[in-house]
Design a protein around this motif. Sequence first.
Motif, PDB file in Angstrom:
ATOM      1  N   SER A 108      -8.272  25.835 -13.427  1.00  7.29           N
ATOM      2  CA  SER A 108      -7.213  25.938 -12.426  1.00  7.29           C
ATOM      3  C   SER A 108      -7.785  26.112 -11.027  1.00  7.29           C
ATOM      4  O   SER A 108      -8.750  26.846 -10.827  1.00  7.29           O
ATOM      5  N   ARG A 109      -7.179  25.455 -10.061  1.00  4.55           N
ATOM      6  CA  ARG A 109      -7.539  25.650  -8.658  1.00  4.55           C
ATOM      7  C   ARG A 109      -6.717  26.776  -8.039  1.00  4.55           C
ATOM      8  O   ARG A 109      -7.180  27.489  -7.173  1.00  4.55           O
ATOM      9  N   LYS A 110      -5.458  26.900  -8.484  1.00  5.24           N
ATOM     10  CA  LYS A 110      -4.540  27.855  -7.875  1.00  5.24           C
ATOM     11  C   LYS A 110      -4.618  29.236  -8.516  1.00  5.24           C
ATOM     12  O   LYS A 110      -4.443  30.236  -7.842  1.00  5.24           O
ATOM     13  N   ASN A 111      -4.841  29.277  -9.809  1.00  8.95           N
ATOM     14  CA  ASN A 111      -4.737  30.526 -10.555  1.00  8.95           C
ATOM     15  C   ASN A 111      -6.106  30.900 -11.111  1.00  8.95           C
ATOM     16  O   ASN A 111      -6.338  30.851 -12.306  1.00  8.95           O
ATOM     17  N   LYS A 112      -7.017  31.247 -10.203  1.00  6.83           N
ATOM     18  CA  LYS A 112      -8.352  31.582 -10.674  1.00  6.83           C
ATOM     19  C   LYS A 112      -8.843  32.867 -10.042  1.00  6.83           C
ATOM     20  O   LYS A 112      -8.463  33.216  -8.937  1.00  6.83           O
ATOM     21  N   ILE A 113      -9.678  33.554 -10.789  1.00 10.10           N
ATOM     22  CA  ILE A 113     -10.327  34.754 -10.276  1.00 10.10           C
ATOM     23  C   ILE A 113     -11.826  34.482 -10.138  1.00 10.10           C
ATOM     24  O   ILE A 113     -12.411  34.740  -9.099  1.00 10.10           O
ATOM     25  N   VAL A 168     -11.090  29.361 -15.592  1.00 11.70           N
ATOM     26  CA  VAL A 168     -11.003  28.980 -17.004  1.00 11.70           C
ATOM     27  C   VAL A 168      -9.748  29.574 -17.646  1.00 11.70           C
ATOM     28  O   VAL A 168      -8.960  28.862 -18.274  1.00 11.70           O
ATOM     29  N   CYS A 169      -9.533  30.864 -17.475  1.00  9.85           N
ATOM     30  CA  CYS A 169      -8.346  31.507 -18.072  1.00  9.85           C
ATOM     31  C   CYS A 169      -7.066  30.941 -17.455  1.00  9.85           C
ATOM     32  O   CYS A 169      -6.077  30.729 -18.154  1.00  9.85           O
ATOM     33  N   GLY A 170      -7.084  30.707 -16.148  1.00  5.44           N
ATOM     34  CA  GLY A 170      -5.927  30.108 -15.493  1.00  5.44           C
ATOM     35  C   GLY A 170      -5.645  28.715 -16.006  1.00  5.44           C
ATOM     36  O   GLY A 170      -4.491  28.309 -16.148  1.00  5.44           O
ATOM     37  N   GLY A 171      -6.694  27.955 -16.301  1.00  2.33           N
ATOM     38  CA  GLY A 171      -6.524  26.617 -16.857  1.00  2.33           C
ATOM     39  C   GLY A 171      -5.910  26.644 -18.247  1.00  2.33           C
ATOM     40  O   GLY A 171      -5.022  25.850 -18.563  1.00  2.33           O
ATOM     41  N   PHE A 172      -6.370  27.579 -19.091  1.00  6.27           N
ATOM     42  CA  PHE A 172      -5.769  27.720 -20.416  1.00  6.27           C
ATOM     43  C   PHE A 172      -4.309  28.148 -20.305  1.00  6.27           C
ATOM     44  O   PHE A 172      -3.461  27.680 -21.058  1.00  6.27           O
ATOM     45  N   ALA A 173      -4.009  29.037 -19.355  1.00  6.74           N
ATOM     46  CA  ALA A 173      -2.629  29.498 -19.179  1.00  6.74           C
ATOM     47  C   ALA A 173      -1.722  28.344 -18.757  1.00  6.74           C
ATOM     48  O   ALA A 173      -0.605  28.204 -19.259  1.00  6.74           O
ATOM     49  N   GLU A 174      -2.183  27.505 -17.852  1.00  8.59           N
ATOM     50  CA  GLU A 174      -1.381  26.359 -17.421  1.00  8.59           C
ATOM     51  C   GLU A 174      -1.220  25.349 -18.557  1.00  8.59           C
ATOM     52  O   GLU A 174      -0.159  24.767 -18.723  1.00  8.59           O
TER      53      GLU A 174
END
Length: 76
Positions: free
Chosen positions: A8-13, A17-23
């Motif tokens: 994820s580009r928007k939802n990352k810390i 990786v975790c943001g990408g799985f969430a999306e």
Amino acid sequence: MEKKLYRSRKNKIIFGVCGGFAEYFNVDATLVRILFIILLIASVGTAVLLYLLLALVMPEEPEERGETSGDETQEE
């Protein structure tokens, strides 16, 4: 339209990786991060290697058309 797994580009810390799985699974990123922390504790640190491997293998989400980043300048 076919769904693809991206970092994820928007939802990352860190790497997104975790943001990408969430999306991809359409769930809250906080839930994915909590599950990752549980996996990290249960696997005695092996999850860190898995996370780094995924950060290297997963492609970053492509930029959407019409969005401009701070690096680009617009001429009038």
